[in-house]
Design a protein around this motif. Sequence first.
Motif, PDB file in Angstrom:
ATOM      1  N   VAL A   6       0.918  -1.272  -0.159  1.00 20.45           N
ATOM      2  CA  VAL A   6      -0.002  -0.035  -0.064  1.00 20.45           C
ATOM      3  C   VAL A   6       0.813   1.298   0.035  1.00 20.45           C
ATOM      4  CG1 VAL A   6      -1.593   1.384   1.270  1.00 20.45           C
ATOM      5  CG2 VAL A   6      -1.799  -1.210   1.173  1.00 20.45           C
ATOM      6  N   LYS A   7       0.683   2.283  -0.777  1.00 21.47           N
ATOM      7  CA  LYS A   7       1.318   3.549  -0.949  1.00 21.47           C
ATOM      8  C   LYS A   7       0.839   4.403   0.412  1.00 21.47           C
ATOM      9  CE  LYS A   7       1.684   3.571  -5.801  1.00 21.47           C
ATOM     10  NZ  LYS A   7       1.516   4.528  -7.193  1.00 21.47           N
ATOM     11  N   GLY A   8       1.856   5.141   0.950  1.00 24.75           N
ATOM     12  CA  GLY A   8       1.541   6.030   2.184  1.00 24.75           C
ATOM     13  C   GLY A   8       0.414   7.067   1.989  1.00 24.75           C
ATOM     14  N   GLN A   9       0.137   7.395   0.545  1.00 23.65           N
ATOM     15  CA  GLN A   9      -0.816   8.616   0.374  1.00 23.65           C
ATOM     16  C   GLN A   9      -2.251   7.683   0.161  1.00 23.65           C
ATOM     17  OE1 GLN A   9       2.016   7.785  -1.663  1.00 23.65           O
ATOM     18  NE2 GLN A   9       1.652   8.175  -3.637  1.00 23.65           N
ATOM     19  N   HIS A  10      -2.140   6.607   0.338  1.00 22.35           N
ATOM     20  CA  HIS A  10      -3.596   5.821   0.233  1.00 22.35           C
ATOM     21  C   HIS A  10      -4.073   5.250   1.774  1.00 22.35           C
ATOM     22  CE1 HIS A  10      -2.691   4.868  -4.292  1.00 22.35           C
ATOM     23  NE2 HIS A  10      -3.197   6.077  -3.882  1.00 22.35           N
ATOM     24  N   ILE A  11      -3.250   5.965   2.740  1.00 24.84           N
ATOM     25  CA  ILE A  11      -3.455   5.648   4.068  1.00 24.84           C
ATOM     26  C   ILE A  11      -4.108   6.796   4.957  1.00 24.84           C
ATOM     27  CG2 ILE A  11      -2.573   4.928   6.376  1.00 24.84           C
ATOM     28  CD1 ILE A  11      -0.423   3.341   4.565  1.00 24.84           C
ATOM     29  N   HIS A  12      -5.143   6.664   5.535  1.00 24.97           N
ATOM     30  CA  HIS A  12      -5.913   7.788   6.389  1.00 24.97           C
ATOM     31  C   HIS A  12      -5.882   7.232   7.596  1.00 24.97           C
ATOM     32  CE1 HIS A  12      -7.333  10.462   3.069  1.00 24.97           C
ATOM     33  NE2 HIS A  12      -7.099   9.625   2.371  1.00 24.97           N
ATOM     34  N   THR A  13      -5.319   7.924   8.657  1.00 22.48           N
ATOM     35  CA  THR A  13      -5.508   7.348  10.214  1.00 22.48           C
ATOM     36  C   THR A  13      -6.122   8.435  10.719  1.00 22.48           C
ATOM     37  OG1 THR A  13      -3.314   6.211  10.063  1.00 22.48           O
ATOM     38  CG2 THR A  13      -3.943   6.852  12.274  1.00 22.48           C
ATOM     39  N   ILE A  14      -7.070   7.949  11.665  1.00 21.19           N
ATOM     40  CA  ILE A  14      -8.065   8.900  12.309  1.00 21.19           C
ATOM     41  C   ILE A  14      -8.328   8.391  13.744  1.00 21.19           C
ATOM     42  CG2 ILE A  14     -10.381   9.701  12.773  1.00 21.19           C
ATOM     43  CD1 ILE A  14     -10.551   9.275   9.466  1.00 21.19           C
ATOM     44  N   GLY A  15      -7.805   9.453  14.907  1.00 23.00           N
ATOM     45  CA  GLY A  15      -7.950   9.102  16.176  1.00 23.00           C
ATOM     46  C   GLY A  15      -6.839   9.221  17.067  1.00 23.00           C
ATOM     47  N   LEU A  16      -5.917   9.726  16.345  1.00 19.88           N
ATOM     48  CA  LEU A  16      -4.345   9.761  16.997  1.00 19.88           C
ATOM     49  C   LEU A  16      -4.714  10.995  18.043  1.00 19.88           C
ATOM     50  CD1 LEU A  16      -2.473   9.951  13.722  1.00 19.88           C
ATOM     51  CD2 LEU A  16      -2.278   8.199  15.358  1.00 19.88           C
ATOM     52  N   HIS A  17      -4.033  10.695  19.314  1.00 17.72           N
ATOM     53  CA  HIS A  17      -4.206  11.829  20.198  1.00 17.72           C
ATOM     54  C   HIS A  17      -3.222  11.672  21.327  1.00 17.72           C
ATOM     55  CE1 HIS A  17      -6.264   8.527  22.205  1.00 17.72           C
ATOM     56  NE2 HIS A  17      -5.794   9.004  23.320  1.00 17.72           N
ATOM     57  N   GLY A  18      -2.840  12.852  21.984  1.00 19.90           N
ATOM     58  CA  GLY A  18      -2.210  12.932  23.279  1.00 19.90           C
ATOM     59  C   GLY A  18      -0.876  12.695  23.039  1.00 19.90           C
TER      60      GLY A  18
ATOM     61  N   THR B 137      -5.982  13.877  14.082  1.00 21.33           N
ATOM     62  CA  THR B 137      -6.156  13.596  15.334  1.00 21.33           C
ATOM     63  C   THR B 137      -7.473  13.788  16.143  1.00 21.33           C
ATOM     64  OG1 THR B 137      -5.906  16.026  16.133  1.00 21.33           O
ATOM     65  CG2 THR B 137      -3.749  14.983  15.663  1.00 21.33           C
ATOM     66  N   MET B 138      -7.457  13.199  17.264  1.00 19.53           N
ATOM     67  CA  MET B 138      -8.979  12.911  17.916  1.00 19.53           C
ATOM     68  C   MET B 138      -9.274  14.331  18.200  1.00 19.53           C
ATOM     69  SD  MET B 138     -10.884  10.738  18.668  1.00 19.53           S
ATOM     70  CE  MET B 138     -12.262  11.467  18.466  1.00 19.53           C
ATOM     71  N   LYS B 139      -8.542  15.294  18.569  1.00 19.98           N
ATOM     72  CA  LYS B 139      -9.069  16.584  18.938  1.00 19.98           C
ATOM     73  C   LYS B 139      -9.488  17.207  17.475  1.00 19.98           C
ATOM     74  CE  LYS B 139      -7.581  20.876  21.501  1.00 19.98           C
ATOM     75  NZ  LYS B 139      -6.439  21.427  22.070  1.00 19.98           N
ATOM     76  N   GLN B 140      -8.814  17.140  16.288  1.00 17.78           N
ATOM     77  CA  GLN B 140      -9.242  17.608  15.286  1.00 17.78           C
ATOM     78  C   GLN B 140     -10.552  17.144  14.663  1.00 17.78           C
ATOM     79  OE1 GLN B 140      -5.577  16.525  13.104  1.00 17.78           O
ATOM     80  NE2 GLN B 140      -5.328  19.035  12.541  1.00 17.78           N
ATOM     81  N   ALA B 141     -10.546  15.821  14.817  1.00 15.28           N
ATOM     82  CA  ALA B 141     -11.807  15.086  14.544  1.00 15.28           C
ATOM     83  C   ALA B 141     -13.010  15.495  15.197  1.00 15.28           C
ATOM     84  CB  ALA B 141     -11.452  13.479  14.392  1.00 15.28           C
ATOM     85  N   ARG B 142     -12.855  15.461  16.673  1.00 12.80           N
ATOM     86  CA  ARG B 142     -14.086  15.840  17.240  1.00 12.80           C
ATOM     87  C   ARG B 142     -14.500  17.472  16.946  1.00 12.80           C
ATOM     88  NH1 ARG B 142     -12.636  13.650  22.419  1.00 12.80           N
ATOM     89  NH2 ARG B 142     -13.846  11.987  21.633  1.00 12.80           N
ATOM     90  N   LYS B 143     -13.569  18.284  16.663  1.00 14.15           N
ATOM     91  CA  LYS B 143     -13.852  19.720  16.374  1.00 14.15           C
ATOM     92  C   LYS B 143     -14.737  19.718  15.090  1.00 14.15           C
ATOM     93  CE  LYS B 143     -10.845  22.774  17.227  1.00 14.15           C
ATOM     94  NZ  LYS B 143      -9.501  23.334  17.194  1.00 14.15           N
ATOM     95  N   GLU B 144     -14.179  18.913  14.032  1.00 15.95           N
ATOM     96  CA  GLU B 144     -14.571  18.843  12.437  1.00 15.95           C
ATOM     97  C   GLU B 144     -16.196  17.942  12.645  1.00 15.95           C
ATOM     98  OE1 GLU B 144     -11.965  17.949   9.656  1.00 15.95           O
ATOM     99  OE2 GLU B 144     -10.493  19.144  10.587  1.00 15.95           O
ATOM    100  N   GLY B 145     -16.056  16.927  13.688  1.00 10.44           N
ATOM    101  CA  GLY B 145     -17.095  15.888  13.627  1.00 10.44           C
ATOM    102  C   GLY B 145     -16.548  14.600  12.814  1.00 10.44           C
ATOM    103  N   VAL B 146     -16.573  13.480  13.638  1.00  9.70           N
ATOM    104  CA  VAL B 146     -16.163  12.536  13.515  1.00  9.70           C
ATOM    105  C   VAL B 146     -16.519  11.894  11.998  1.00  9.70           C
ATOM    106  CG1 VAL B 146     -15.481   9.939  13.904  1.00  9.70           C
ATOM    107  CG2 VAL B 146     -15.317  11.695  15.694  1.00  9.70           C
TER     108      VAL B 146
END
Length: 332
Positions: A190-202, A222-231
């Motif tokens: 898998v290519k790096g640009q085809h990976i999305h990671t959601i929930g990183l935090h702290g 990040t989790m903070k960003q995701a919560r701000k934008e809406g998961v």
Amino acid sequence: MSQYPYPMLLKPSMIWSKRTEQTIDLKVHEWIESIGDTEVDWSPYDVTILGVPLSKSSISTSAASENPDAIRQAWKSFGTYNLDEDIDLATLKVVDLGDVKQHVTDIASSHQNIEEAMTAIRSHHPHTLPVTMGGDHSITAMLVKGWKKAHPKETIGILQIDSHFDLRDLKIFGPANGTPIRNIIESGTVKGQHIHTIGLHGFFNAKELKDVADQNGIRYTTMKQARKEGVQQVIAHALELLNQQVDTIYLTVDMDVLDIVHGPGTPAAAPGGMYTEELFDAVQLAGEHPKVKAMDIVCLDPRKDIAQITVKNAVHTMLSFLTGYCKRRNKG
């Protein structure tokens, strides 16, 4: 084939008795089928469930190898009807294939069996949706490699819901639970640009790992960003981008993405993580997408759990994903 139902698998250790006359108000353990030793007609099945009881490859002490059976045990606490969505999952035909054979000490051999199991799944019943119960996160690299082996011309994308990048150095840690994303990148799967990671935090990811993610073009929220934008909005955006780039999206859910209150039974349980309702909505949305063709649930340690909180959240995660899959089929 000479062995059940192909050579690298063992029958489920837990096979529930069924009320065969029951057609409505089923419990999950009454709904999910098992198969015998005779040749199988795969055509009726929509979903195949696979257990991978491996945790010897975990960097931190873990009994995630006990998770597949812990999830199976918890099925009896859930019905197939989802009141929130007015959907009965019993419209799907689901079979529990059992567990991938694991070597007592040889992790490389166990990993090879995992890769071959996914390849066999795609060879013998490619129309089914594979759902895998881990096991630690090292198994994801092997499952994705198995998919790639079966579909060499496909471009694969990864939607990773996780507290960690999982980009540790393979030269130092080997194919462990902290390295699966690095593994699939460095192996060319898998290519790096085809990976999305959601929930990183702290405070649980080294700056070095963020640098590796940036160098490889990995997209992360990040989790903070995701919560701000809406998961849900973040998940939808990731799916939209991947839809434009890849043929298949593989969803991997590390249960340590949950806040420690919601997921105490993970080796890396920590504060500041995702809430259960956010995770359930996220995987349901992923299940609705036509290019999401496989998912796994990893890094759950039943021995560390409290009152089955994390195990039941894992079952709910699996059922939420299948709710999305039902909605997808209903649209089609």
